[in-house]
Design a protein around this motif. Structure first.
Motif, PDB file in Angstrom:
ATOM      1  N   LEU A  28       0.836  -1.199   0.000  1.00  0.00           N
ATOM      2  CA  LEU A  28       0.000   0.000   0.000  1.00  0.00           C
ATOM      3  C   LEU A  28       0.871   1.249   0.000  1.00  0.00           C
ATOM      4  CD1 LEU A  28      -2.772   1.334   0.118  1.00  0.00           C
ATOM      5  CD2 LEU A  28      -2.686   1.146   2.619  1.00  0.00           C
ATOM      6  N   HIS A  29       1.964   1.214   0.768  1.00  0.00           N
ATOM      7  CA  HIS A  29       2.918   2.322   0.770  1.00  0.00           C
ATOM      8  C   HIS A  29       3.355   2.644  -0.662  1.00  0.00           C
ATOM      9  CE1 HIS A  29       6.631   4.439   2.478  1.00  0.00           C
ATOM     10  NE2 HIS A  29       6.856   4.392   1.165  1.00  0.00           N
ATOM     11  N   ASP A  30       3.776   1.616  -1.396  1.00  0.00           N
ATOM     12  CA  ASP A  30       4.255   1.818  -2.764  1.00  0.00           C
ATOM     13  C   ASP A  30       3.145   2.340  -3.675  1.00  0.00           C
ATOM     14  OD1 ASP A  30       6.701   0.889  -1.901  1.00  0.00           O
ATOM     15  OD2 ASP A  30       6.419  -1.137  -2.701  1.00  0.00           O
ATOM     16  N   ALA A  31       1.938   1.790  -3.514  1.00  0.00           N
ATOM     17  CA  ALA A  31       0.821   2.191  -4.374  1.00  0.00           C
ATOM     18  C   ALA A  31       0.434   3.647  -4.143  1.00  0.00           C
ATOM     19  CB  ALA A  31      -0.376   1.274  -4.122  1.00  0.00           C
ATOM     20  N   LEU A  32       0.391   4.071  -2.888  1.00  0.00           N
ATOM     21  CA  LEU A  32       0.035   5.453  -2.574  1.00  0.00           C
ATOM     22  C   LEU A  32       1.127   6.421  -3.023  1.00  0.00           C
ATOM     23  CD1 LEU A  32      -1.455   4.924   1.008  1.00  0.00           C
ATOM     24  CD2 LEU A  32      -2.733   5.531  -1.061  1.00  0.00           C
ATOM     25  N   GLU A  33       2.373   5.981  -2.904  1.00  0.00           N
ATOM     26  CA  GLU A  33       3.496   6.814  -3.347  1.00  0.00           C
ATOM     27  C   GLU A  33       3.447   7.010  -4.856  1.00  0.00           C
ATOM     28  OE1 GLU A  33       7.454   6.959  -0.706  1.00  0.00           O
ATOM     29  OE2 GLU A  33       7.519   5.441  -2.286  1.00  0.00           O
ATOM     30  N   LYS A  34       3.148   5.938  -5.591  1.00  0.00           N
ATOM     31  CA  LYS A  34       3.036   6.034  -7.045  1.00  0.00           C
ATOM     32  C   LYS A  34       1.894   6.949  -7.454  1.00  0.00           C
ATOM     33  CE  LYS A  34       5.084   1.554  -8.245  1.00  0.00           C
ATOM     34  NZ  LYS A  34       4.826   0.200  -8.786  1.00  0.00           N
ATOM     35  N   ALA A  35       0.882   7.071  -6.569  1.00  0.00           N
ATOM     36  CA  ALA A  35      -0.251   7.955  -6.849  1.00  0.00           C
ATOM     37  C   ALA A  35       0.080   9.411  -6.543  1.00  0.00           C
ATOM     38  CB  ALA A  35      -1.472   7.508  -6.044  1.00  0.00           C
ATOM     39  N   GLY A  36       1.312   9.670  -6.080  1.00  0.00           N
ATOM     40  CA  GLY A  36       1.769  11.041  -5.899  1.00  0.00           C
ATOM     41  C   GLY A  36       1.689  11.595  -4.498  1.00  0.00           C
ATOM     42  N   HIS A  37       1.580  10.726  -3.504  1.00  0.00           N
ATOM     43  CA  HIS A  37       1.431  11.195  -2.126  1.00  0.00           C
ATOM     44  C   HIS A  37       2.696  10.924  -1.308  1.00  0.00           C
ATOM     45  CE1 HIS A  37      -2.795  12.142  -2.769  1.00  0.00           C
ATOM     46  NE2 HIS A  37      -2.792  11.088  -3.557  1.00  0.00           N
ATOM     47  N   GLN A  38       2.861  11.684  -0.235  1.00  0.00           N
ATOM     48  CA  GLN A  38       4.037  11.564   0.632  1.00  0.00           C
ATOM     49  C   GLN A  38       3.721  10.540   1.714  1.00  0.00           C
ATOM     50  OE1 GLN A  38       5.680  15.304   2.058  1.00  0.00           O
ATOM     51  NE2 GLN A  38       6.466  14.307   3.902  1.00  0.00           N
ATOM     52  N   VAL A  39       4.364   9.401   1.639  1.00  0.00           N
ATOM     53  CA  VAL A  39       4.029   8.281   2.523  1.00  0.00           C
ATOM     54  C   VAL A  39       5.218   7.932   3.409  1.00  0.00           C
ATOM     55  CG1 VAL A  39       3.096   5.941   2.654  1.00  0.00           C
ATOM     56  CG2 VAL A  39       2.540   7.392   0.678  1.00  0.00           C
ATOM     57  N   THR A  40       4.960   7.818   4.712  1.00  0.00           N
ATOM     58  CA  THR A  40       5.975   7.392   5.681  1.00  0.00           C
ATOM     59  C   THR A  40       5.453   6.162   6.409  1.00  0.00           C
ATOM     60  OG1 THR A  40       6.689   9.678   6.031  1.00  0.00           O
ATOM     61  CG2 THR A  40       7.323   8.069   7.704  1.00  0.00           C
ATOM     62  N   THR A  41       6.245   5.114   6.468  1.00  0.00           N
ATOM     63  CA  THR A  41       5.856   3.918   7.217  1.00  0.00           C
ATOM     64  C   THR A  41       6.735   3.791   8.456  1.00  0.00           C
ATOM     65  OG1 THR A  41       5.106   2.745   5.235  1.00  0.00           O
ATOM     66  CG2 THR A  41       5.625   1.405   7.164  1.00  0.00           C
ATOM     67  N   LEU A  42       6.098   3.776   9.623  1.00  0.00           N
ATOM     68  CA  LEU A  42       6.801   3.599  10.891  1.00  0.00           C
ATOM     69  C   LEU A  42       6.586   2.174  11.384  1.00  0.00           C
ATOM     70  CD1 LEU A  42       5.763   6.914  12.735  1.00  0.00           C
ATOM     71  CD2 LEU A  42       7.780   6.512  11.312  1.00  0.00           C
ATOM     72  N   VAL A  43       7.666   1.512  11.766  1.00  0.00           N
ATOM     73  CA  VAL A  43       7.566   0.124  12.227  1.00  0.00           C
ATOM     74  C   VAL A  43       8.302  -0.045  13.551  1.00  0.00           C
ATOM     75  CG1 VAL A  43       7.419  -0.748   9.870  1.00  0.00           C
ATOM     76  CG2 VAL A  43       9.648  -0.622  10.973  1.00  0.00           C
ATOM     77  N   GLN A  44       7.912  -1.070  14.290  1.00  0.00           N
ATOM     78  CA  GLN A  44       8.639  -1.386  15.523  1.00  0.00           C
ATOM     79  C   GLN A  44       9.882  -2.200  15.221  1.00  0.00           C
ATOM     80  OE1 GLN A  44       7.242  -1.725  19.439  1.00  0.00           O
ATOM     81  NE2 GLN A  44       7.545  -3.930  19.525  1.00  0.00           N
ATOM     82  N   GLU A  45       9.771  -3.139  14.293  1.00  0.00           N
ATOM     83  CA  GLU A  45      10.906  -3.984  13.920  1.00  0.00           C
ATOM     84  C   GLU A  45      11.146  -3.884  12.427  1.00  0.00           C
ATOM     85  OE1 GLU A  45      11.129  -8.008  15.111  1.00  0.00           O
ATOM     86  OE2 GLU A  45      10.803  -7.598  17.231  1.00  0.00           O
ATOM     87  N   LYS A  46      12.411  -3.769  12.045  1.00  0.00           N
ATOM     88  CA  LYS A  46      12.761  -3.670  10.637  1.00  0.00           C
ATOM     89  C   LYS A  46      13.917  -4.588  10.301  1.00  0.00           C
ATOM     90  CE  LYS A  46      14.299  -0.411   7.057  1.00  0.00           C
ATOM     91  NZ  LYS A  46      14.503   1.005   6.690  1.00  0.00           N
ATOM     92  N   THR A  47      13.778  -5.279   9.171  1.00  0.00           N
ATOM     93  CA  THR A  47      14.881  -6.058   8.627  1.00  0.00           C
ATOM     94  C   THR A  47      15.011  -5.710   7.150  1.00  0.00           C
ATOM     95  OG1 THR A  47      13.382  -7.916   8.194  1.00  0.00           O
ATOM     96  CG2 THR A  47      14.655  -7.990  10.237  1.00  0.00           C
ATOM     97  N   GLY A  48      16.212  -5.826   6.634  1.00  0.00           N
ATOM     98  CA  GLY A  48      16.426  -5.506   5.233  1.00  0.00           C
ATOM     99  C   GLY A  48      16.443  -4.007   4.987  1.00  0.00           C
ATOM    100  N   GLU A  49      16.485  -3.655   3.719  1.00  0.00           N
ATOM    101  CA  GLU A  49      16.554  -2.252   3.329  1.00  0.00           C
ATOM    102  C   GLU A  49      15.313  -1.844   2.554  1.00  0.00           C
ATOM    103  OE1 GLU A  49      18.872  -0.098   4.207  1.00  0.00           O
ATOM    104  OE2 GLU A  49      19.926  -1.651   5.345  1.00  0.00           O
ATOM    105  N   ASP A  50      14.571  -0.909   3.087  1.00  0.00           N
ATOM    106  CA  ASP A  50      13.487  -0.254   2.369  1.00  0.00           C
ATOM    107  C   ASP A  50      13.292   1.119   2.998  1.00  0.00           C
ATOM    108  OD1 ASP A  50      11.954  -0.591   4.709  1.00  0.00           O
ATOM    109  OD2 ASP A  50      10.987  -2.404   3.961  1.00  0.00           O
TER     110      ASP A  50
END
Length: 423
Positions: A28-50
């Motif tokens: 959903l983050h990617d889809a909304l970003e492609k639609a031209g909006h400023q999207v920030t995803t906050l997570v408690q745990e992160k692995t990998g690079e995105d």
């Protein structure tokens, strides 16, 4: 939809890509970003690079996140019926207050996904609601409107006041489930809360709940990028995975293959019956398994030879698994709107699953796959027999269904239209 300016949207998820809910949030983050909006995803745990932002970047914050997770488990351990249901119920007592985070403060839209395991508590969710910003919450299970369980099964206590909870050692009217229900009833009752469910099945349950009574509820499916998940040459896909190009493969996927709710025992029974009915096809058919096999005994006495890929994190490998397979089988006993079915269908692979949760909304029976009666291994067997001879034709219909119902831009626009109702 007319939009005068790009929206600042904050998505909240426990993890950036582990688990179906996290994957759906990322898409959903990617889809909304492609639609031209400023999207920030906050997570408690992160692995990998995105592009997601971990809220536990320092050693201290990581330790605090771990302590919250442990505290949730220890708190519930006093009440649980037994260890087998330990992760099927979350109290939501421990969580962090992120209401003052800069991204939250600047957001036009706050959008929650799966936020348990000590990420957000009932109280910290209320803190977000008290900001008086539009808060949207995509439900990936029932936790938001129950006294703590993620899936209630046949229990409809959530329609009243919970209590007498089957997950607890001492189910009584005023037990822990009722106490947590009462907290949610009070602390989720804000006019700026909007609910999104991935399936009509979950939407109907949410609408019948006492906690979400009067809350705007809309069903919007998860998105998928059909340019990434697409059909390919089955022979080449098999060769790249080390499979026999002359054999046909039935695909089963689960994070933990032996998890009871994934229904592998039903598939085992169905395969045994199918092998008896189609002895000439047995030698040219194998079961392809993706996931962690913690109990090797579950694989013993299978009617078909088995090829395991283990845990697959790489998207391209997963796509090849779909492309290699004549069908994808998901005998799960509890599901919302599985990403795996959507992915398989996008790759032109017909699907077979039980009539549970949102599965019948995805698979059109005998059009792009087969929907078996719940808990009926014999019908699962009939589904295998139905799909195999016409796998290619059904797969083409499956691809059409995904392209017209779940494609990223379609789903992004539905979210934006719902967002607009709150602005």
């Amino acid at each position: 939809m007319s939009q005068t300016r790009p929206l600042k949207i904050v998505l909240l998820s426990y993890h950036n890509h582990n688990g179906g809910a996290a994957i759906a949030c990322g898409r959903l983050h990617d889809a909304l970003e492609k639609a031209g909006h400023q999207v920030t995803t906050l997570v408690q745990e992160k692995t990998g690079e995105d592009s997601s932002i971990s809220l536990a970047v320092s050693a201290v914050k990581k330790w605090m996140a771990f302590l919250r997770f442990v505290a949730e488990r220890l708190y519930f351990a006093r009440f649980e019926r037994n260890k087998s249901i330990r992760f099927l119920f979350n109290p939501g007592i421990f969580g962090q207050d992120i209401s003052q985070h800069p991204a939250i403060q600047e957001a036009d839209i706050i959008h929650l996904h799966w936020v348990n395991f000590g990420f957000l508590s009932i109280r910290s969710i209320e803190k977000l609601l008290q900001l008086n910003k539009p808060v949207f919450w995509t439900l990936h299970d029932m936790w938001t409107f129950t006294g703590g369980c993620h899936h209630s099964g046949d229990c409809k206590g959530f329609e009243q006041t919970c209590g007498h909870c089957k997950f607890l050692a001492k189910p009584v009217p005023q037990d822990l489930s009722h106490q947590l229900w009462a907290k949610k009833m009070k602390q989720f009752h804000y006019p700026n809360l909007h609910i999104i469910t991935c399936s009509d099945w979950l939407g109907n349950r949410a609408k019948s709940s006492s906690i979400l009574n009067g809350t705007p509820i809309k069903t919007i499916a998860n998105p998928i990028d059909v340019a990434i998940f697409q059909p390919g040459d089955a022979t080449q896909a098999k060769i790249s995975l080390g499979l026999n190009p002359d054999k046909q493969y039935l695909l089963f996927v689960a994070m933990r293959v032996s998890a009871p709710e994934k229904g592998f025992s039903y598939l085992k029974t169905a395969l045994h019956q199918w092998a008896i009915e189609h002895p000439l096809l047995v030698q040219q058919t194998e079961l392809l398994v993706v996931g962690e096999i913690s109990d090797p005994e579950i694989m013993q006495s299978l009617a078909l030879n088995i090829h395991t890929l283990g845990k697959v994190q790489d998207v391209s490998t997963m796509i090849k698994a779909y492309q290699s397979s004549a069908m994808f089988i998901t005998p799960s006993l509890e599901e919302n709107l599985p990403n795996t079915i959507m992915e398989a269908m996008a790759c032109g692979t017909p699907c077979l699953g039980f009539e549970v949760g949102g599965i019948p909304e995805m698979i059109d029976h005998e059009v792009n796959g087969y929907v078996a009666q719940k808990l009926q291994a014999a019908d699962l067997c009939r589904g295998i027999s139905y799909i195999l001879p016409q796998s290619e034709k059904l797969g083409q219909e499956a691809r059409k269904k995904v392209a017209t119902h779940y494609e990223s831009s379609i789903i992004a626009n539905k979210h934006l239209q719902f967002y607009q109702t709150s602005l």
